[in-house]
Scaffold this active site. Structure first.
Site, mmCIF file in Angstrom:
data_model
loop_
_atom_site.group_PDB
_atom_site.id
_atom_site.type_symbol
_atom_site.label_atom_id
_atom_site.label_comp_id
_atom_site.label_asym_id
_atom_site.label_seq_id
_atom_site.Cartn_x
_atom_site.Cartn_y
_atom_site.Cartn_z
ATOM 1 N N LYS C 96 0.872 -1.181 0.000
ATOM 2 C CA LYS C 96 0.000 0.000 0.000
ATOM 3 C C LYS C 96 0.902 1.222 0.000
ATOM 4 C CE LYS C 96 -2.894 2.794 3.028
ATOM 5 N NZ LYS C 96 -3.767 2.868 4.206
ATOM 6 N N ALA C 183 -9.588 5.059 4.396
ATOM 7 C CA ALA C 183 -9.497 6.215 5.280
ATOM 8 C C ALA C 183 -10.801 6.991 5.387
ATOM 9 C CB ALA C 183 -8.391 7.183 4.865
ATOM 10 N N GLY C 184 -11.133 7.320 6.601
ATOM 11 C CA GLY C 184 -12.260 8.206 6.850
ATOM 12 C C GLY C 184 -13.552 7.517 7.237
ATOM 13 N N ASN C 205 -9.709 0.972 9.637
ATOM 14 C CA ASN C 205 -8.813 0.709 10.758
ATOM 15 C C ASN C 205 -9.311 1.396 12.021
ATOM 16 O OD1 ASN C 205 -6.736 0.181 12.503
ATOM 17 N ND2 ASN C 205 -5.111 0.944 11.222
ATOM 18 N N THR C 206 -9.207 2.719 12.053
ATOM 19 C CA THR C 206 -9.514 3.456 13.277
ATOM 20 C C THR C 206 -10.895 3.115 13.841
ATOM 21 O OG1 THR C 206 -8.160 5.250 12.415
ATOM 22 C CG2 THR C 206 -9.583 5.770 14.274
#
Lengths: 368, 66, 255
Positions: C96, C183-184, C205-206
């Site tokens: 990535k 992301a996001g 992820n987060t």
């Protein structure tokens, strides 16, 4: 890069059979979609879809206004020369056609023609010639461009297929648009209709629009001559070709024309006639498949039909047309490339558009 | 002699090898990546590496990341 | 069977997860066992020579498709170096690409990302570039040999959802490569939305790692991704948004 491999992929695909199999449910589902795939486009060209014309028209009208506003661009063709070495069976400029006078405009005549057209307010012009290979005709065209440039803000050409370098040369001399029709995508029909001359080279012509994109043309206009061959498949390939170009050349504006061919020299008659109803279906299918696609409608069609087709997706019209060489300076000039059906002047067409709630656009941009 | 390991100057005894250093630090042999003076060294070749003055060694491993 | 193919690998679960920010990395193993997630991102870091080691790979099953990222890279050159190091671990050739030189918003640098993609795909990597959604950059990445394109939904780590939806929709329509929203994404409903409009996969992820119950949240995401994919494949019917016109447009055709 070439469109040919993609076209080949469909060669063994039973297009006609799959057109017959389309169900009303499928068409209804396609009309609800935001984004159409190639097979959806094909389905919209089916006999089944022809009973959905009003629904298609409503959506096409909405999409056209969304993407183009209520505007229609106007242009006119300027025939420079009818000298031609090809023998396209359907065309009056056919090399063997002895019933027309062959001529090429002199620089003075070009200037006078350009002035006469510019006088009507038009800013976009399409220069046409027959096909005479070699450097001399190219240099002639370059000279013509230098004359015409002074009178117009956008110049397109419709001439024989050229190399990328030659297209680039013309771009440098002020050409921003290329019109080149494949005429017919079906290869064996293509061979039949083009028995002699450089135009016999199917692939060279097929890749010409792409060479134009690569040479920096700002707009490229393609098409099939409706009537030469089974229209649903021909239109399908035209759409695939347009999409192929649009996907790869984001900086070029791709548009299509939908010329219905009429009788040609020596009693030629189109073998696969296209009705008004078919023509409507074709315009609508193109619009739903490619919402941003430019659609050009020529004066081959009658005034009343043209008026009715405008809300369905047409974005560009010719006006004040004379398809004879020198036709704008000599009222008696004859021997046009094809017979026109809508003889209205630019002023008359403009008035018609305004009455329909559309703005006639004479100039799309100004090259600095 | 002094070598640089993961950006820090480290004193090691003459004759220290990569393998002996990893063992001394109790680092697992699995999942380590070694860069020796800018060149990636695959595990098969680790035993050939004997440190000399001024060497730059990077010892890397995978950590959680998105 | 609806499978996603990237590089030469067939992937069934279209939820990709990141392994960062977990309070307890051991939970990654449970997440993978219970959701069937197959692709996990990891980062490469210097070993801490002063403290005992915790290699995240200890918590990731062997059959997992590992996608090391190039986090920390500020230029194409640095990303290329990290990618080569990651491949030396013997854990596959996926990478990535993540090139970020902006420490305030952590937005990816598309120019450098394109350069790195070109170099690494030529070296045989399966390159998945993380990018700022932009059509021209996406086309350039396709040309550069990327295996998929990973536009951000919102700035990294913000959990703000699909803020770039309109542009991602264009990428999905115009690109031939799989589009993976990276992301996001903060909630399963947002992952579902991305999948419903045709994203090939989402990377989260987060939102999982920092949830009160990461395992439960991972399951919710996995189900949402599946539901969104199925909705996409089913081609949703839509409410007819045009009224029957009082003046027909095709009335002039007489037959």
């Amino acid at each position: 890069m070439s469109f040919y491999p993609l076209l080949q992929k469909y060669k063994d695909f039973a297009l006609i059979e799959s057109l017959q199999k389309v169900t009303p449910q499928q068409v209804a589902a396609i009309l609800r979609k935001d984004r159409l795939q190639a097979q959806d486009f094909l389905a919209l060209l089916s006999p089944t879809a022809s009973s959905f014309l009003e629904e298609m028209a409503q959506k096409a009208n909405r999409l056209t206004i969304q993407h183009f506003g209520r505007t229609v661009q106007l242009y006119t063709p300027l025939y420079l020369s009818n000298l031609c070495v090809n023998r396209c069976l359907y065309c009056n400029f056919n090399h063997l056609n002895e019933s027309i006078n062959r001529r090429r405009l002199s620089p003075e005549e070009i200037e006078a023609e350009a002035k006469a057209i510019a006088h009507t307010g038009l800013k976009q012009v399409l220069l046409l010639t027959g096909d005479v290979p070699g450097q001399e005709p190219l240099q002639y065209l370059v000279k013509a461009l230098d004359i015409v440039n002074k009178h117009f803000t956008s110049i397109s050409i419709e001439i024989n297929a050229l190399s990328t370098d030659d297209y680039a040369l013309l771009v440098n001399h002020g050409v921003d648009g290329l019109t080149i029709y494949q005429e017919v995508y079906d290869e064996s029909t293509y061979e039949e209709l083009h028995p002699k001359g450089p135009k016999r080279d199917y692939l060279w012509r097929l890749d010409a629009p792409e060479r134009g994109c690569q040479a920096g043309m700002r707009r490229v206009n393609i098409g099939t001559l409706l009537g030469l061959h089974h229209w649903p498949t021909e239109v399908f390939f035209t759409g695939l070709h347009a999409q192929y170009l649009q996907d790869r050349y984001l900086d070029t504006e791709i548009s299509i024309s939908i010329p219905r061919i009429k009788a040609g020299p020596e009693g030629y008659q189109p073998q696969a006639p296209v009705s008004d109803r078919d023509l409507v279906q074709i315009i609508l299918a193109f619009r739903l498949f490619m919402p941003r696609l430019g659609i050009t409608l020529s004066t081959r069609e009658s005034a009343s039909l043209r008026d009715n087709l405008i809300p369905l997706g047409v974005t560009k019209l010719s006006s004040g047309v004379n398809t004879a060489v020198g036709g704008h300076i000599d009222e008696d000039a004859q021997d046009g490339q094809f017979t026109i059906s809508d003889e209205r002047s630019t002023e008359e067409i403009s008035q018609m558009l305004i009455q329909q709630g559309y703005q006639p656009v004479f100039q799309d941009w100004h090259n600095l | 002699m002094t070598v640089t390991i993961n950006g820090e100057q480290v004193e090691v005894a003459t004759g220290t090898t990569l393998i002996s250093y990893l063992k001394e630090k109790e680092l697992p042999m699995e999942g380590l990546i070694i860069e020796y003076n800018g060149t990636i060294i695959y595990q098969d070749d680790w035993e050939k590496i004997e440190f000399i003055e001024g060497d730059k060694i990077e010892i890397l491993t995978f950590v959680g990341g998105g | 069977m609806d499978k996603l193919i990237i590089g030469d690998l067939e992937i069934r679960n279209r939820l990709f997860i990141g392994s960062g920010k977990f309070a307890n990395e051991a939970i990654i193993k449970d997440i993978m066992a219970e959701t069937g997630v197959e692709v996990v991102t990891v980062a490469l870091r210097r070993v801490d020579l002063k403290n005992s080691q915790n290699n995240v790979l200890n918590h990731i099953p062997k059959e997992t498709i590992l996608m090391p990222n190039t986090s920390g890279a500020r230029t194409a050159e640095e990303a290329v170096r990290i990618a080569r190091l990651a491949r030396a671990s013997g854990c596959g050739n996926w990478i990535k690409i993540e090139v970020i030189s902006d420490n305030k918003y952590l937005l990816p640098d598309n120019n450098e990302t394109i350069k790195a993609t070109e170099i690494l795909s030529a070296e045989g990597f399966v390159v998945l570039p993380y990018m700022h959604p932009d059509l021209y950059a996406a086309k350039a990445l396709e040309k550069a040999g990327a295996a998929a394109i990973m536009p951000l939904g919102a700035p990294i780590g913000t959990n703000r959802g699909l803020k770039t939806k309109e542009i991602i929709r264009i990428l999905i329509e115009e690109c031939t490569l799989p589009i993976i929203v990276d992301a996001g994404i903060g909630k399963p409903s947002e992952a579902l939305e991305a999948m419903e409009m045709g994203a090939a996969a989402v990377l989260v992820n987060t939102a999982i790692a920092t949830a009160g119950d990461p395992l439960l949240m991972a399951k919710a995401f996995s189900q949402a991704v599946q539901a969104g994919r199925q909705a996409f494949l089913a081609q949703p019917g839509q409410t007819v948004d045009y009224a029957r016109a009082s003046s027909p447009l095709t009335g002039f055709l007489q037959d």
